[in-house]
Design an enzyme around this catalytic site. Sequence first.
Site, PDB file in Angstrom:
ATOM      1  N   CYS A   1       9.139  -9.470  -8.030  1.00 17.23           N
ATOM      2  CA  CYS A   1       8.052  -9.964  -8.331  1.00 17.23           C
ATOM      3  C   CYS A   1       8.369 -11.595  -8.870  1.00 17.23           C
ATOM      4  CB  CYS A   1       7.106  -9.543  -9.061  1.00 17.23           C
ATOM      5  SG  CYS A   1       6.793  -7.775  -8.497  1.00 17.23           S
ATOM      6  N   THR A  50     -16.921  -9.286  -5.188  1.00 20.47           N
ATOM      7  CA  THR A  50     -17.580  -8.490  -4.070  1.00 20.47           C
ATOM      8  C   THR A  50     -16.286  -7.437  -3.869  1.00 20.47           C
ATOM      9  OG1 THR A  50     -18.529 -10.416  -3.268  1.00 20.47           O
ATOM     10  CG2 THR A  50     -17.962  -8.406  -1.654  1.00 20.47           C
ATOM     11  N   GLY A  52      -1.607  -3.932  -9.162  1.00 20.99           N
ATOM     12  CA  GLY A  52      -0.946  -3.450 -10.536  1.00 20.99           C
ATOM     13  C   GLY A  52      -0.873  -4.359 -11.239  1.00 20.99           C
ATOM     14  N   THR A  53      -0.811  -5.773 -11.059  1.00 17.08           N
ATOM     15  CA  THR A  53      -0.555  -6.578 -11.947  1.00 17.08           C
ATOM     16  C   THR A  53      -2.043  -6.792 -12.908  1.00 17.08           C
ATOM     17  OG1 THR A  53       1.096  -8.233 -10.924  1.00 17.08           O
ATOM     18  CG2 THR A  53      -0.357  -9.625 -12.357  1.00 17.08           C
ATOM     19  N   ASN A  55      10.771  -0.009 -12.297  1.00 13.28           N
ATOM     20  CA  ASN A  55      10.586  -0.620 -10.866  1.00 13.28           C
ATOM     21  C   ASN A  55      12.127  -0.838 -10.534  1.00 13.28           C
ATOM     22  OD1 ASN A  55       9.611  -2.265 -13.209  1.00 13.28           O
ATOM     23  ND2 ASN A  55      10.314  -4.031 -11.734  1.00 13.28           N
ATOM     24  N   SER A 112      -1.016   0.701  -7.861  1.00  8.85           N
ATOM     25  CA  SER A 112      -1.108  -0.536  -6.735  1.00  8.85           C
ATOM     26  C   SER A 112      -1.001   0.475  -5.780  1.00  8.85           C
ATOM     27  CB  SER A 112      -0.044  -1.233  -7.035  1.00  8.85           C
ATOM     28  OG  SER A 112      -0.185  -2.271  -6.398  1.00  8.85           O
ATOM     29  N   ALA A 113      -1.831  -0.053  -4.558  1.00  7.40           N
ATOM     30  CA  ALA A 113      -1.711   0.676  -3.227  1.00  7.40           C
ATOM     31  C   ALA A 113      -0.309   0.393  -2.425  1.00  7.40           C
ATOM     32  CB  ALA A 113      -2.726   0.434  -2.407  1.00  7.40           C
ATOM     33  N   HIS A 114       0.164  -0.920  -2.421  1.00  9.63           N
ATOM     34  CA  HIS A 114       1.110  -1.181  -1.438  1.00  9.63           C
ATOM     35  C   HIS A 114       2.566  -0.666  -1.779  1.00  9.63           C
ATOM     36  CE1 HIS A 114       3.334  -4.505  -3.862  1.00  9.63           C
ATOM     37  NE2 HIS A 114       2.447  -4.343  -4.200  1.00  9.63           N
ATOM     38  N   GLN A 128       4.748   2.298  -9.803  1.00 16.49           N
ATOM     39  CA  GLN A 128       5.982   3.071  -9.348  1.00 16.49           C
ATOM     40  C   GLN A 128       5.906   4.543  -9.092  1.00 16.49           C
ATOM     41  OE1 GLN A 128       8.626   1.561  -7.534  1.00 16.49           O
ATOM     42  NE2 GLN A 128       7.977  -0.630  -8.139  1.00 16.49           N
TER      43      GLN A 128
END
Length: 378
Positions: A325, A237, A71-72, A151, A199-201, A179
């Site tokens: 964060c 990569t 996300g950041t 968030n 963001s995936a987490h 979110q």
Amino acid sequence: MDKIYFDNAASTRAYDEVVTTIGEVMKDNYANPSSIHSMGQSAASYVEEARDLCAAAINAKPSEIVFTSGGTESDNMAIIGYCRKNSSKGRHVITGNIEHPAVLNSFERLKTEGFEVDCAACDGDGIVRAETIKRLMREDTILVSLMHANNEIGTIQPVNEVGALCRQNNTAFHCDAVQSFCKLKIDVSEMNADMLSVSAHKCHGPKGVGFLYVRTGIALEGVIYGGGQEKSMRSGTVNAPLIAGMSRAIEINMREHQKDKELISRMRDHLIYRIKNEIEGASLNGSMEKRLYENANFSFEGVASDKLLYALDINGVCISAGSACSAGTIEPSHVIKALNKDISNASVRFSLSKFNTTDQVDSCVDILKSVLYKLRNK
Ligand code: PLP
């Protein structure tokens, strides 16, 4: 003691299938996805399948997805990258006052480069109204950035209305959907979004991976220079294992969304009901109606956030105060301040996931009651 983890807006437990997928790609498909030999192409096939799925999840085209570290980076790339590339069209930008630091600090950076930043204030319910943004819009406004769901307090922002306003004004629209992704419907066409961060987490995927949607025709200056991967927007990569893991998480979320939503909302509503009815001096922060179904953020009179947080942690309940964060520190939250709440009272966030249970909600409220009693009567 089994821990009660109610900090899912900070990060979630990855699905077992996600962990397996990441391991498989790392072990069996370790070649560089940019290599043209067959092993490289095999790794690349995971990346391209993931791109198709990420695009489908938000009604975009695969070519409009840029993989990032989360996300950041997506927020930085969208805001800084767009403004630097398009500064000849204007130098005025607008955001909201309850955005995540990844957005607010990108705008802080732009101020040092001569951009003029207006911050739209939210109302007492934690919603940045479209009218407020409209009033700030000018002919030279090149970008508006507004989050989909907050968030800290989970409030859902009027992104479709703001997207439409931007389209009328010929202003680009970026949405931080970190979110809301996999929780609320996201259709970048309906939203008129030109860029959207994910963001995936936050949805049972791995940490350190996400994507930025960039509408066809939108030009960004890359913020990472190197070998030109991801159409030169994000050199480095390509992280095939984490991208494959994210894709697996999205697939499971999409399949199980309705069932998960019902389960989580029921638990969250039960939590809110019990706190409101059994704890004196407790008030919910942010709109109840326009709110993510996993979030409950409460202020408690007569205690400080850090004291409450530590006392709950000692008793096995993990929650957040302020922004997760801001690594390990509890700073008075800019979001709670924006609601004009008394920040000397504790404001804490409970955020649930499908891995929680109603028994945990009940234990959490019982512990909360006893901890508050002790702290208030010290
Ligand atoms: N935007 C919002 C709304 C968030 O909640 C977060 C993380 O808490 C971020 C951006 C940053 O995402 P990441 O942790 O993937 O860098």
